[in-house]
Scaffold this motif. Sequence first.
Motif, PDB file in Angstrom:
ATOM      1  N   GLU A 190      62.286 -13.783 -28.315  1.00  0.00           N
ATOM      2  CA  GLU A 190      61.113 -13.998 -29.169  1.00  0.00           C
ATOM      3  C   GLU A 190      61.405 -15.021 -30.262  1.00  0.00           C
ATOM      4  N   SER A 191      60.350 -15.651 -30.736  1.00  0.00           N
ATOM      5  CA  SER A 191      60.446 -16.554 -31.880  1.00  0.00           C
ATOM      6  C   SER A 191      59.081 -16.634 -32.550  1.00  0.00           C
TER       7      SER A 191
ATOM      8  N   CYS B 122      57.482 -15.860 -26.651  1.00  0.00           N
ATOM      9  CA  CYS B 122      58.532 -15.114 -25.956  1.00  0.00           C
ATOM     10  C   CYS B 122      58.879 -15.874 -24.688  1.00  0.00           C
TER      11      CYS B 122
ATOM     12  N   THR C 198      61.114  -9.868 -33.356  1.00  0.00           N
ATOM     13  CA  THR C 198      60.974 -10.848 -34.426  1.00  0.00           C
ATOM     14  C   THR C 198      60.122 -10.231 -35.528  1.00  0.00           C
TER      15      THR C 198
END
Length: 120
Positions: A6-7, A22, A114
């Motif tokens: 994830e980010s 993701c 995240t």
Amino acid sequence: QVQLVESGGGLVQPGGSLRLSCAASRIIFSFSTMGWYRQAPGKERELVATITTAGSTNYADSVKGRFTISRDNAKTTVYLQMGSLKPEDTAIYYCNGAVVNGILRGGNYWGKGTLVTVSS
């Protein structure tokens, strides 16, 4: 390698927007219903939204009309566009792949999460 990464988390003011991404291994992404879940401090993990391989979506009542889940099959990435954010949306957001077909059928995979913080 089987993984979900994830980010896009961070700090945002109430009423603001944020997009989570993701990136998934193709072996998971191609055969999975992909989803986003969240866990707020002191609470259990809860469903936010899911999207099937055919593109059918499902949302928690608390985010309907504010969040949009989508998937990019070429990039093997699932997104969560979040808008009109509220302080109660603050949580760690987790990406999930529930494998419905293929060699990993029945598998259930999670990213590390995240953090999204909604605060002024």
